[in-house]
Design a protein around this motif. Sequence first.
Motif, PDB file in Angstrom:
ATOM      1  N   ARG A   1      25.026 -12.329 -13.144  1.00 56.11           N
ATOM      2  CA  ARG A   1      26.037 -12.671 -13.386  1.00 56.11           C
ATOM      3  C   ARG A   1      25.395 -13.458 -14.754  1.00 56.11           C
ATOM      4  NH1 ARG A   1      23.774 -15.582  -8.380  1.00 56.11           N
ATOM      5  NH2 ARG A   1      23.477 -14.127  -6.870  1.00 56.11           N
ATOM      6  N   LEU A   2      24.334 -13.515 -15.588  1.00 57.36           N
ATOM      7  CA  LEU A   2      24.740 -13.945 -17.254  1.00 57.36           C
ATOM      8  C   LEU A   2      25.802 -13.384 -18.053  1.00 57.36           C
ATOM      9  CD1 LEU A   2      21.424 -16.611 -16.840  1.00 57.36           C
ATOM     10  CD2 LEU A   2      23.665 -16.589 -16.403  1.00 57.36           C
ATOM     11  N   THR A   3      24.958 -12.024 -18.002  1.00 53.43           N
ATOM     12  CA  THR A   3      25.921 -11.262 -18.767  1.00 53.43           C
ATOM     13  C   THR A   3      27.455 -11.009 -18.928  1.00 53.43           C
ATOM     14  OG1 THR A   3      25.765  -9.524 -16.838  1.00 53.43           O
ATOM     15  CG2 THR A   3      23.552  -9.797 -19.180  1.00 53.43           C
ATOM     16  N   ARG A   4      27.499 -12.093 -17.713  1.00 58.17           N
ATOM     17  CA  ARG A   4      29.863 -12.126 -17.402  1.00 58.17           C
ATOM     18  C   ARG A   4      29.683 -13.019 -18.430  1.00 58.17           C
ATOM     19  NH1 ARG A   4      29.528 -11.446 -11.436  1.00 58.17           N
ATOM     20  NH2 ARG A   4      27.805  -9.896 -11.008  1.00 58.17           N
ATOM     21  N   TRP A   5      29.088 -13.902 -18.735  1.00 54.42           N
ATOM     22  CA  TRP A   5      29.617 -15.531 -19.423  1.00 54.42           C
ATOM     23  C   TRP A   5      28.471 -14.992 -20.760  1.00 54.42           C
ATOM     24  CZ3 TRP A   5      27.039 -18.860 -15.194  1.00 54.42           C
ATOM     25  CH2 TRP A   5      27.462 -19.098 -14.604  1.00 54.42           C
ATOM     26  N   HIS A   6      27.733 -14.517 -21.010  1.00 50.89           N
ATOM     27  CA  HIS A   6      28.022 -13.805 -22.651  1.00 50.89           C
ATOM     28  C   HIS A   6      26.560 -14.333 -22.740  1.00 50.89           C
ATOM     29  CE1 HIS A   6      32.044 -11.119 -22.921  1.00 50.89           C
ATOM     30  NE2 HIS A   6      32.291 -12.391 -22.808  1.00 50.89           N
TER      31      HIS A   6
END
Length: 50
Positions: free
Chosen positions: A21-26
Amino acid sequence: MFLTASLILIAIIVWSLVSGRLTRWHITAPIALIVLGMAAGWESSTPLIE
Protein backbone atom coordinates in the motif's frame (compact mmCIF):
# COMPACT_ATOMS: atom_id res chain seq x y z
CA MET A 1 17.64 2.29 24.39
CA PHE A 2 15.28 -0.67 24.61
CA LEU A 3 12.35 1.49 23.56
CA THR A 4 14.21 2.80 20.52
CA ALA A 5 15.31 -0.67 19.43
CA SER A 6 11.75 -1.92 19.91
CA LEU A 7 10.38 0.90 17.77
CA ILE A 8 12.79 0.06 14.97
CA LEU A 9 11.82 -3.62 15.10
CA ILE A 10 8.12 -2.76 15.10
CA ALA A 11 8.61 -0.42 12.15
CA ILE A 12 10.30 -3.14 10.12
CA ILE A 13 7.50 -5.58 10.91
CA VAL A 14 4.81 -3.03 10.05
CA TRP A 15 6.63 -2.14 6.84
CA SER A 16 6.63 -5.78 5.77
CA LEU A 17 2.87 -5.92 6.32
CA VAL A 18 1.87 -2.70 4.53
CA SER A 19 4.65 -2.16 1.99
CA GLY A 20 2.35 -2.79 -0.96
CA ARG A 21 0.00 0.00 0.00
CA LEU A 22 2.77 2.44 0.87
CA THR A 23 4.62 1.96 -2.42
CA ARG A 24 1.47 3.06 -4.24
CA TRP A 25 1.87 6.37 -2.40
CA HIS A 26 5.56 6.48 -3.41
CA ILE A 27 6.77 5.90 0.16
CA THR A 28 9.76 3.58 0.00
CA ALA A 29 11.53 1.70 2.79
CA PRO A 30 14.46 4.16 2.98
CA ILE A 31 12.08 7.09 3.37
CA ALA A 32 10.12 5.30 6.10
CA LEU A 33 13.28 4.29 7.98
CA ILE A 34 14.72 7.80 7.80
CA VAL A 35 11.52 9.21 9.27
CA LEU A 36 11.61 6.53 11.97
CA GLY A 37 15.24 7.33 12.72
CA MET A 38 14.42 11.00 13.08
CA ALA A 39 11.59 10.16 15.47
CA ALA A 40 13.80 7.81 17.47
CA GLY A 41 16.53 10.43 17.69
CA TRP A 42 14.01 12.98 18.87
CA GLU A 43 12.74 10.56 21.54
CA SER A 44 16.03 9.15 22.76
CA SER A 45 18.90 11.04 24.31
CA THR A 46 21.15 7.98 24.66
CA PRO A 47 23.09 6.42 21.77
CA LEU A 48 22.02 3.01 20.46
CA ILE A 49 25.62 1.74 20.45
CA GLU A 50 27.96 2.64 23.27
